[in-house]
Design an enzyme around this catalytic site. Structure first.
Site, PDB file in Angstrom:
ATOM      1  N   SER A 187       0.864  -1.180   0.000  1.00 14.51           N
ATOM      2  CA  SER A 187       0.000   0.000   0.000  1.00 14.51           C
ATOM      3  C   SER A 187       0.900   1.229   0.000  1.00 14.51           C
ATOM      4  CB  SER A 187      -0.922  -0.056   1.221  1.00 14.51           C
ATOM      5  OG  SER A 187      -1.701   1.106   1.313  1.00 14.51           O
ATOM      6  N   TYR A 246      -4.652   8.347  -6.303  1.00 14.25           N
ATOM      7  CA  TYR A 246      -3.695   7.364  -5.770  1.00 14.25           C
ATOM      8  C   TYR A 246      -4.119   6.927  -4.365  1.00 14.25           C
ATOM      9  CZ  TYR A 246       0.801   5.389  -4.244  1.00 14.25           C
ATOM     10  OH  TYR A 246       1.786   4.555  -3.766  1.00 14.25           O
ATOM     11  N   LYS A 295      -5.171   3.243  -2.892  1.00 14.93           N
ATOM     12  CA  LYS A 295      -4.464   2.588  -1.780  1.00 14.93           C
ATOM     13  C   LYS A 295      -5.398   2.380  -0.577  1.00 14.93           C
ATOM     14  CE  LYS A 295      -0.312   2.016  -3.631  1.00 14.93           C
ATOM     15  NZ  LYS A 295       0.170   0.680  -4.016  1.00 14.93           N
TER      16      LYS A 295
HETATM   17  N1  LIG Z   1       8.585   4.565  -3.838  1.00 22.19           N
HETATM   18  C1  LIG Z   1       7.726   5.067  -2.981  1.00 22.19           C
HETATM   19  O1  LIG Z   1       7.956   6.136  -2.404  1.00 22.19           O
HETATM   20  C2  LIG Z   1       6.461   4.329  -2.656  1.00 22.19           C
HETATM   21  C3  LIG Z   1       5.750   4.742  -1.524  1.00 22.19           C
HETATM   22  C4  LIG Z   1       4.588   4.074  -1.191  1.00 22.19           C
HETATM   23  C5  LIG Z   1       4.147   3.033  -1.956  1.00 22.19           C
HETATM   24  N2  LIG Z   1       4.846   2.641  -3.066  1.00 22.19           N
HETATM   25  C6  LIG Z   1       4.311   1.531  -3.851  1.00 22.19           C
HETATM   26  O2  LIG Z   1       5.341   0.601  -4.096  1.00 22.19           O
HETATM   27  C7  LIG Z   1       5.047  -0.122  -5.292  1.00 22.19           C
HETATM   28  C8  LIG Z   1       6.272  -0.145  -6.169  1.00 22.19           C
HETATM   29  O3  LIG Z   1       6.606   1.169  -6.560  1.00 22.19           O
HETATM   30  P1  LIG Z   1       8.131   1.648  -6.740  1.00 22.19           P
HETATM   31  O4  LIG Z   1       8.364   2.702  -5.749  1.00 22.19           O
HETATM   32  O5  LIG Z   1       9.016   0.501  -6.793  1.00 22.19           O
HETATM   33  O6  LIG Z   1       8.001   2.373  -8.159  1.00 22.19           O
HETATM   34  P2  LIG Z   1       8.759   2.089  -9.555  1.00 22.19           P
HETATM   35  O7  LIG Z   1      10.225   2.132  -9.344  1.00 22.19           O
HETATM   36  O8  LIG Z   1       8.133   3.046 -10.498  1.00 22.19           O
HETATM   37  O9  LIG Z   1       8.343   0.594  -9.924  1.00 22.19           O
HETATM   38  C9  LIG Z   1       7.015   0.285 -10.232  1.00 22.19           C
HETATM   39  C10 LIG Z   1       6.952  -1.141 -10.731  1.00 22.19           C
HETATM   40  O10 LIG Z   1       5.578  -1.500 -10.980  1.00 22.19           O
HETATM   41  C11 LIG Z   1       5.514  -2.028 -12.295  1.00 22.19           C
HETATM   42  N3  LIG Z   1       4.178  -1.915 -12.882  1.00 22.19           N
HETATM   43  C12 LIG Z   1       3.434  -0.810 -13.084  1.00 22.19           C
HETATM   44  N4  LIG Z   1       2.279  -1.144 -13.692  1.00 22.19           N
HETATM   45  C13 LIG Z   1       2.305  -2.489 -13.871  1.00 22.19           C
HETATM   46  C14 LIG Z   1       1.407  -3.443 -14.413  1.00 22.19           C
HETATM   47  N5  LIG Z   1       0.229  -3.082 -14.961  1.00 22.19           N
HETATM   48  N6  LIG Z   1       1.750  -4.758 -14.404  1.00 22.19           N
HETATM   49  C15 LIG Z   1       2.936  -5.147 -13.893  1.00 22.19           C
HETATM   50  N7  LIG Z   1       3.834  -4.297 -13.377  1.00 22.19           N
HETATM   51  C16 LIG Z   1       3.515  -2.985 -13.359  1.00 22.19           C
HETATM   52  C17 LIG Z   1       6.576  -1.291 -13.068  1.00 22.19           C
HETATM   53  O11 LIG Z   1       6.861  -1.956 -14.276  1.00 22.19           O
HETATM   54  P3  LIG Z   1       7.589  -1.212 -15.526  1.00 22.19           P
HETATM   55  O12 LIG Z   1       9.063  -1.232 -15.221  1.00 22.19           O
HETATM   56  O13 LIG Z   1       7.223  -2.058 -16.697  1.00 22.19           O
HETATM   57  O14 LIG Z   1       7.042   0.171 -15.602  1.00 22.19           O
HETATM   58  C18 LIG Z   1       7.693  -1.318 -12.047  1.00 22.19           C
HETATM   59  O15 LIG Z   1       8.310  -2.587 -12.032  1.00 22.19           O
HETATM   60  C19 LIG Z   1       3.826   0.559  -5.916  1.00 22.19           C
HETATM   61  O16 LIG Z   1       2.674  -0.188  -5.613  1.00 22.19           O
HETATM   62  C20 LIG Z   1       3.804   1.912  -5.225  1.00 22.19           C
HETATM   63  O17 LIG Z   1       2.496   2.450  -5.178  1.00 22.19           O
HETATM   64  C21 LIG Z   1       5.998   3.279  -3.442  1.00 22.19           C
END
Ligand SMILES: NC(=O)c1ccc[n+]([C@@H]2O[C@H](COP(=O)([O-])OP(=O)(O)OC[C@H]3O[C@@H](n4cnc5c(N)ncnc54)[C@H](OP(=O)(O)O)[C@@H]3O)[C@@H](O)[C@H]2O)c1
Length: 281
Positions: free
Chosen positions: A137, A151, A155
């Site tokens: 989340s 967003y 979540k």
């Molecule tokens: N980083 C933060 O600050 C943060 C904070 C709170 C929550 N989150 C959550 O953590 C999770 C991962 O985010 P992240 O920070 O690692 O961001 P990220 O670096 O942008 O990575 C996002 C990942 O999700 C994949 N993705 C997006 N849409 C998809 C789909 N339809 N099917 C399969 N894969 C898909 C992307 O694939 P591609 O490479 O193909 O685009 C990428 O591998 C998300 O759910 C995000 O909401 C992140």
């Protein structure tokens, strides 16, 4: 279940960011890992030929592909012990400036994709009488942020779903843990991931730009270390008891503490009104 050498982890959105680091941490701890992503080439570039790892193409919006993935994972490793529903992105922007079609894509990915993965993997876990599902989340799953209504709505949906589902599957030895990261240094705020509103409304022009600038300025400067988050999830998966909610990052603890206190204060302040609506029999 608690011996990592025998566990199989299935991770969505593992091409980069948190998903990649969770996959690496689990693999390094001795688990079998099914790392999935919507682009197989990207996965291959990220992981090379890491051992005990199966790389599979999976767009979480594609239900048929989810089924094929779970079957392939089970066939290869004989169990699915930990599912990490990580795939997602941030649809930011002021509510009125985000097209409804973009709202739907956000929910298709961050909510319905996650539900479809649960639907696909739960029968395997029920049969095993054990399992752990990490639903990634955000702090935005428990409190609202300006410029992030869509967003946060997605979540919040993940959290309501997960908290309820946890009650239903506890009887089968399956735990659901909602992970609430603060700001982590991934591509989340990079233009390769994040989306902003595409409608321009004059009344919001200055306000919207200022808010977008705040997010742009945080890109690649976030305080959270994705590698440490991966290691934490691996450690907690080995514990006999897992939390329903797990905050990640000191910033997350601070945001969530403030939000919980505010809710408690509002509840108490307005309680006399709240009690007035009972039927007095
Ligand atoms: N980083 C933060 O600050 C943060 C904070 C709170 C929550 N989150 C959550 O953590 C999770 C991962 O985010 P992240 O920070 O690692 O961001 P990220 O670096 O942008 O990575 C996002 C990942 O999700 C994949 N993705 C997006 N849409 C998809 C789909 N339809 N099917 C399969 N894969 C898909 C992307 O694939 P591609 O490479 O193909 O685009 C990428 O591998 C998300 O759910 C995000 O909401 C992140």
């Amino acid at each position: 279940m608690n011996n990592l050498n025998k566990q199989t982890w299935l991770i969505t959105g593992a091409t980069r960011g948190l998903g990649f680091q969770v996959a690496m941490a689990a693999q390094q701890a001795g688990a079998n890992v099914v790392a999935t992503g919507r682009n197989l080439q990207k996965l291959e570039q990220a992981f090379g030929d890491t051992k005990n790892m199966l790389l599979l193409e999976l767009d979480v919006c594609n239900e048929a592909q989810a089924k094929v993935t779970a079957e392939a994972a089970f066939q290869k490793f004989g169990s699915i012990d930990v599912l990490v529903n990580n795939a997602g992105f941030g649809q930011l922007g002021l509510f009125e400036e985000v097209e409804q079609t973009n709202v739907k894509v956000q929910f298709e990915t961050n909510v319905f994709g996650l539900m479809s993965m649960c639907r696909t993997v739960l029968p395997v876990m029920r049969e095993q009488k054990s399992g752990l599902i990490y639903n990634i989340s955000s702090i935005g799953g428990s409190l609202g942020f300006e410029n992030a209504s869509i967003y946060c709505a997605a979540k919040f949906a993940v959290e309501g779903f997960s908290e309820s589902l946890a009650m239903e599957v506890k009887q089968f030895g399956i735990d659901i843990t909602i992970v609430q990261p603060g700001f982590f240094r991934t591509d989340f705020l990079d233009q390769s991931s994040v989306q902003f509103g595409t409608i321009e409304i004059d009344d919001y022009a200055q306000y919207g730009k200022a808010l977008n600038d705040v997010y742009h300025s945080k890109n690649q400067k976030q305080p959270g270390d994705p590698k440490k988050l991966g290691q934490m999830l691996v450690e907690i998966a080995q514990k006999p008891e897992r939390p329903i909610r797990l905050a990640a990052g000191s910033d997350a603890v601070e945001y969530l503490t403030t939000a919980i206190k505010k809710r408690q204060n509002d509840l108490e302040k307005w309680a006399s009104y709240s009690h007035r609506t009972d039927i007095n029999e």
